[in-house]
Write an enzyme that holds these catalytic residues in place. Structure first.
Site, short mmCIF file in Angstrom:
data_model
loop_
_atom_site.label_atom_id
_atom_site.label_comp_id
_atom_site.label_asym_id
_atom_site.label_seq_id
_atom_site.Cartn_x
_atom_site.Cartn_y
_atom_site.Cartn_z
N LYS A 94 0.84 -1.21 0.00
CA LYS A 94 0.00 0.00 0.00
C LYS A 94 0.86 1.24 0.00
O LYS A 94 1.76 1.39 0.85
CB LYS A 94 -0.89 0.00 1.26
CG LYS A 94 -1.85 1.17 1.31
CD LYS A 94 -3.06 0.92 0.43
CE LYS A 94 -3.85 2.17 0.11
NZ LYS A 94 -3.39 2.85 -1.14
N GLN A 115 7.10 4.32 4.19
CA GLN A 115 5.68 3.94 4.17
C GLN A 115 5.43 2.73 5.07
O GLN A 115 4.39 2.64 5.72
CB GLN A 115 5.27 3.61 2.73
CG GLN A 115 3.77 3.58 2.49
CD GLN A 115 3.19 4.96 2.20
OE1 GLN A 115 3.76 5.72 1.46
NE2 GLN A 115 2.06 5.26 2.79
N LYS A 118 5.19 4.13 8.51
CA LYS A 118 3.98 4.96 8.62
C LYS A 118 2.73 4.07 8.70
O LYS A 118 1.89 4.23 9.59
CB LYS A 118 3.88 5.87 7.40
CG LYS A 118 2.68 6.78 7.39
CD LYS A 118 2.44 7.49 6.07
CE LYS A 118 3.65 8.05 5.38
NZ LYS A 118 3.33 9.02 4.32
N LYS A 130 5.53 1.90 -2.87
CA LYS A 130 5.53 3.24 -3.47
C LYS A 130 5.87 3.06 -4.93
O LYS A 130 6.57 2.11 -5.30
CB LYS A 130 6.58 4.14 -2.79
CG LYS A 130 6.31 5.60 -2.96
CD LYS A 130 5.38 6.14 -1.89
CE LYS A 130 4.98 7.56 -2.15
NZ LYS A 130 4.26 8.12 -1.00
N ASP A 170 -0.15 10.59 -5.19
CA ASP A 170 0.94 11.28 -4.50
C ASP A 170 1.24 12.49 -5.38
O ASP A 170 0.36 12.92 -6.14
CB ASP A 170 2.15 10.33 -4.34
CG ASP A 170 3.07 10.75 -3.20
OD1 ASP A 170 2.82 10.41 -2.05
OD2 ASP A 170 4.08 11.45 -3.49
N THR A 213 -4.92 13.76 4.38
CA THR A 213 -3.54 13.97 4.84
C THR A 213 -3.44 15.32 5.55
O THR A 213 -2.86 15.42 6.65
CB THR A 213 -2.54 13.90 3.67
OG1 THR A 213 -2.84 12.74 2.89
CG2 THR A 213 -1.12 13.83 4.16
N ASN A 244 -2.06 19.25 -2.56
CA ASN A 244 -3.18 18.65 -1.83
C ASN A 244 -3.00 18.66 -0.32
O ASN A 244 -3.94 18.95 0.43
CB ASN A 244 -3.37 17.21 -2.34
CG ASN A 244 -4.62 16.60 -1.77
OD1 ASN A 244 -5.69 17.20 -1.83
ND2 ASN A 244 -4.50 15.43 -1.17
N1 GLU Z 1 0.91 9.05 -0.89
C1 GLU Z 1 0.31 9.08 0.42
C2 GLU Z 1 1.36 8.81 1.49
O1 GLU Z 1 2.51 9.17 1.31
C3 GLU Z 1 -0.88 8.15 0.51
C4 GLU Z 1 -0.62 6.72 0.25
C5 GLU Z 1 -1.86 5.86 0.16
O2 GLU Z 1 -2.95 6.35 0.41
O3 GLU Z 1 -1.71 4.68 -0.18
O4 GLU Z 1 1.12 8.30 2.54
#
Ligand code: GLU
Length: 450
Positions: A94, A115, A118, A130, A170, A213, A244
């Site tokens: 994800k 990620q 996170k 990613k 992103d 976000t 965004n």
């Molecule tokens: N690009 C966003 C991040 O850096 C969202 C990623 C997502 O929703 O999968 O967390």
């Protein structure tokens, strides 16, 4: 850092650096995590014998592919695309897709690694990935964007799916582009399902995903202030970017009574000394092209060419643009102008030197892996809605988002014992690395040597 920790860190970095030679952003992100978690690993026989951190530093796979498409002039264009599938220990791969010129493997490897940490902090069943392409969407026509999206998905479709890998947007990829890619996937896969998140509502998207976000960043910032008996109302907030994350953070901060004093773009900073009014903010966020560099006098906004937003006496800084945007000189400007709090809307927006300078000056810092987790968290909620063929109200999603951000804050707070600053405050950077590492390392151990 003690001498023992420094020696352990040096040894660890010496071992892994040759395997990622020249991938500076990736090595920077790994070093930041390793400096906080190596002592935790060494204190656990299970983690050490599983070589948990080394395994967490190696992506499951990196898919790299060619994208060929035709522009409006009929010329053939060639780009390169990637998907770094970092880990599916905690759930399907994800993470977002970015389309930016100059994108490379190192940047995507660092983002996929971050990620993983996170997504672990959200408490949801989310693995980590990613991806993206070295494609510049600015100046491209809608027809070109559509052809590029189709060509990109011609390759990526084979690697994704609702329980396999779920990309989102992103930088350079918003809900419109996600809609095109979701539709392309549905055609290639002959399947309906949430293979992507951040979709338009009409194609199974979730309310509040676009805002998530930025809103989440403000919920986390409010929790961090509350911890020090402070309130967001009346605080002067410097925001960088106007994409965004920046726009929804600015809107939510103003809804909660803060004064947003800056926004920025590649060419300079918009500055409102007394805080943007609602109409001034919307004007900066929505005015296209060159007109935006000449604000009307009655808006109370000036545009300062080539300036960074950090020297305008903010109480709180919210870097929401891109990696390494705050260098040492910017960190000095923040400290000199009296800033006390910083929360990262972008991923790794501080260089290591900038981060050290702010830490030394006692600025409380929330790392992106905690503070900007709201986006991927609502992606997780979008996946839940799709899996149940369900649709939640905006209020339900927003309440859940706020709950997740407060839970992340509590999770970090519970690490305070081993993660506090010299003045006894929570060291959020260390706490985020440690809390996420524990969760991931346990999954590594429980999954055996596979
Ligand atoms: N690009 C966003 C991040 O850096 C969202 C990623 C997502 O929703 O999968 O967390």
């Amino acid at each position: 850092m003690t001498t023992r920790t420094t020696a352990m860190l040096d040894q660890f970095m010496n071992e892994i650096t040759p395997r990622h030679a020249g991938e500076d952003e990736f090595l920077q992100a790994v070093k930041e995590v390793a400096s906080d978690v190596l002592t935790i690993e060494k204190a656990s026989h299970d983690f050490t014998s599983a070589r948990a951190l080394e395994r967490l530093c190696e992506a499951d796979r990196v898919i790299s592919f060619r994208i060929t498409w035709r522009d409006d002039a009929g010329e053939v264009q060639i780009n390169r695309g990637w998907r770094v599938q970092h880990s599916n220990l905690l759930g399907p791969y994800k993470g977002g897709l970015r389309w930016v010129p100059g994108l490379n493997r190192s940047i995507l490897k660092f983002l996929a690694f971050e990620q993983a940490f996170k997504n672990a902090l959200t408490g949801l069943a989310l693995g980590a990935a990613k991806g993206g392409a070295d494609f510049d969407p600015s100046g491209r026509t809608p027809a070109e964007i559509e052809r590029f999206a189709m060509a990109f998905m011609a390759e990526l479709s084979a690697h994704i799916g609702p329980e396999r890998d779920v990309p989102a947007g992103d930088i350079g990829v918003g809900s419109h582009e996600i809609g095109l890619m979701q539709r392309a996937w549905m055609q290639y896969a002959r399947h309906w399902g949430g293979a992507m998140t951040g979709k338009p509502l009409s194609l199974g998207g979730s309310d509040i995903r676009a805002e998530a976000t930025g809103y989440g960043l403000i919920y986390f910032t409010a929790a961090m202030l509350d911890e020090q008996n402070q309130r967001i109302e009346g605080k002067r907030i410097a925001v960088s970017g106007r994409g965004n994350v920046a726009r929804h953070a600015a809107r939510k901060a103003m809804m909660m009574g803060a004064k947003v004093i800056t926004l920025s773009g590649k060419k300079g900073t918009w500055y409102a000394p007394d805080g943007f009014s609602k109409s001034a903010l919307e004007w900066v966020l929505t005015t296209p092209g060159d007109a935006v560099f000449e604000p009307a006098k009655d808006l109370g906004v000036t545009f300062v060419a080539d300036a960074r937003p950090w020297g305008k006496e903010p109480d709180i800084a919210l870097p929401c643009a891109t990696q390494n945007e705050i260098e040492l000189s910017d960190a000095k400007a923040l400290v000199d102008s009296g800033c006390r709090f910083l929360a990262e809307g972008a991923n790794m927006p501080l260089t290591a030197k900038a981060e050290a300078h702010l830490a030394k000056a006692g600025v409380t810092q929330a790392p992106g892996k905690a503070a900007n987790a709201g986006g991927v968290a609502v992606s997780g909620l979008e996946m839940q809605q799709n899996a149940r063929f369900d649709r939640w109200s905006p209020e339900r999603v927003d309440t859940a988002l706020r709950g997740i951000m407060c839970d992340i804050h509590e999770r970090l707070k519970s690490e305070r014992g081993s993660c506090c600053t010299d003045t006894g405050l929570i060291d959020y950077r260390r706490a985020a690395n440690v809390a996420a590492y524990r969760k991931l390392a346990q999954a590594v151990v429980d999954g055996g040597a596979i």
